[in-house]
Design a protein around this motif. Sequence first.
Motif, PDB file in Angstrom:
ATOM      1  N   GLY A 203       1.192  -0.847   0.473  1.00  0.00           N
ATOM      2  CA  GLY A 203      -0.005   0.003  -0.048  1.00  0.00           C
ATOM      3  C   GLY A 203       0.455   1.443  -0.025  1.00  0.00           C
ATOM      4  N   GLY A 204       0.063   2.629   0.102  1.00  0.00           N
ATOM      5  CA  GLY A 204       0.999   4.134   0.164  1.00  0.00           C
ATOM      6  C   GLY A 204       1.552   4.206   1.492  1.00  0.00           C
ATOM      7  N   ASP A 205       1.279   5.174   1.342  1.00  0.00           N
ATOM      8  CA  ASP A 205       1.896   6.301   2.487  1.00  0.00           C
ATOM      9  C   ASP A 205       1.046   5.824   3.822  1.00  0.00           C
ATOM     10  OD1 ASP A 205      -0.242   7.796   1.723  1.00  0.00           O
ATOM     11  OD2 ASP A 205       0.946   9.605   1.998  1.00  0.00           O
ATOM     12  N   GLY A 206      -0.305   6.057   3.952  1.00  0.00           N
ATOM     13  CA  GLY A 206      -1.004   5.306   4.842  1.00  0.00           C
ATOM     14  C   GLY A 206      -0.823   4.148   5.619  1.00  0.00           C
ATOM     15  N   THR A 207      -1.051   3.652   4.405  1.00  0.00           N
ATOM     16  CA  THR A 207      -0.713   1.604   4.660  1.00  0.00           C
ATOM     17  C   THR A 207       0.739   1.332   5.257  1.00  0.00           C
ATOM     18  OG1 THR A 207      -1.563   1.204   3.037  1.00  0.00           O
ATOM     19  CG2 THR A 207       0.015  -0.808   3.714  1.00  0.00           C
ATOM     20  N   MET A 208       1.900   2.565   5.149  1.00  0.00           N
ATOM     21  CA  MET A 208       3.241   1.925   6.214  1.00  0.00           C
ATOM     22  C   MET A 208       2.976   3.064   7.321  1.00  0.00           C
ATOM     23  SD  MET A 208       4.896   0.758   3.485  1.00  0.00           S
ATOM     24  CE  MET A 208       4.016   0.072   2.495  1.00  0.00           C
ATOM     25  N   ARG A 209       2.019   3.954   7.653  1.00  0.00           N
ATOM     26  CA  ARG A 209       1.970   4.380   8.830  1.00  0.00           C
ATOM     27  C   ARG A 209       1.517   3.308   9.277  1.00  0.00           C
ATOM     28  NH1 ARG A 209       0.741   8.900   5.702  1.00  0.00           N
ATOM     29  NH2 ARG A 209      -2.033   8.997   6.204  1.00  0.00           N
TER      30      ARG A 209
END
Length: 472
Positions: A203-209
């Motif tokens: 996923g994207g940055d939200g997934t990484m957070r």
Amino acid sequence: MANHHLSKPDHQNHTSSNKEHLDDKKTPKIVRSPNTNNFSITTLGEPNLTSPLYEKQNFISEKERVLVSIRSDGSKSAINAANIHHYAFEKSGPRYKIFFNPQTIKVGIITCGGLCPGLNSIIYGLVRQLWNRYEVKNIVGIYFGYQGLSTQASKMINLSPENVRDIHFLGGTILGTSRGTPPAEEIVTNLAKHQFNILFAIGGDGTMRGAHLITEEIAKRNLKISVIGIPKTIDNDIPYVITSFGFETAVEKASDTIMAAHEEARGHRNGIGLVKVMGRYSGYLAAHATMSTGVVSLCLIPEIPFTLTGKRGLIPYIHQYLKQKSYMVIVVAEGAGQDLIKTPTIKYDASGNKVLPDIGTFLKNEINAAFKGKNFPISLKYLDPSYYVRSARPNCFDRVFCSRIAQNAVHAAMAGKTAMLIGYWHGEMTHVPFKSLYQRTKRINPNGTLWFNVIESTVQGDINTEEYPLKH
């Protein structure tokens, strides 16, 4: 003919002071403080098992690194074994010793956030690498992202090379997706309940957070669960990842739409082809698609503000351009010009991202209104390929790229590494800790090489300057 002016915007106008500005020209400033730029990777314990790839593979030493910056000012280097984690990433690849026993572990795979070309290719690569190379047979696909690990979790599916056959040619994701992350405590409880040892979060940055929060909760409970992130973003805006999977396909598909807009524009007197592409805070897709076609007259990105009216505004620029060239193509990233749109309330999606007003429709209406009733009729065609682009099948480059990313993600997980994502830096696959992404963003530098290349392609002047270089 006016002279070609290029202004030099202040970086502070485009990047908030609490976020690091990363771009194609300036790599991050390396700071020796142990609290910043610490690229050390967390491991679950000592890897004591010999890899099943023994005698089949060239193994990567734990000492191998990829420098963050390859530039030098000629001063003597101060890099040594004690501080290397401030200056370089771990190089990804197979390790001679692994942490997990392939015969006993259970692996989960989730896809989160918006669609992107290559999601199925990543799933395909993970399953094949786990099954064929490490002989891991207990591989589970978790439906609908992090929501699939909530207390209201939907069903899961056992994955094997047989039931993922040929999915790497398809767009979308066979596992479905969702936005938003349930509480980390809830997710970790379900990971433990289902006896997962490894979780691959795509996923994207939200997934990484979200993955970062999950690893912190795992650490609190002293569980031996590895969480490996695989960065996915059409915007290409995740720090320390030069190119993310699916971006090449996105550029290709966006370029197709730009060429369609070009044909529409040049078929009419004073024709305007207006194309909106994705790019909330970073204009990489707009910039690359602009350069790939060579027919764009003006590229608008979030990093560079512009005005609509007045001597230096967008509308008079369009007017002057059409007087000389009869038609034009404008590409705008979705996050560009947001300060021009007045909205009564600010809304956020399930991932916590601000819901952006539609800059494409806004510009279409403003441009049409500006020329309406004047003795200068225009013909404007507006195209928005957003969902066509993100749901597209990955091209050959991205299928190869996804395969490499998946292979290296599996190598990292099997070695017991965690709280990290697979990066791509200076042509090498790397290990990037989640913590290094905190309060950082990757955006185009208005004074950098990439933006200069765009300007050389469009021959556009800064629309906030007083003169209009209209040579094309």
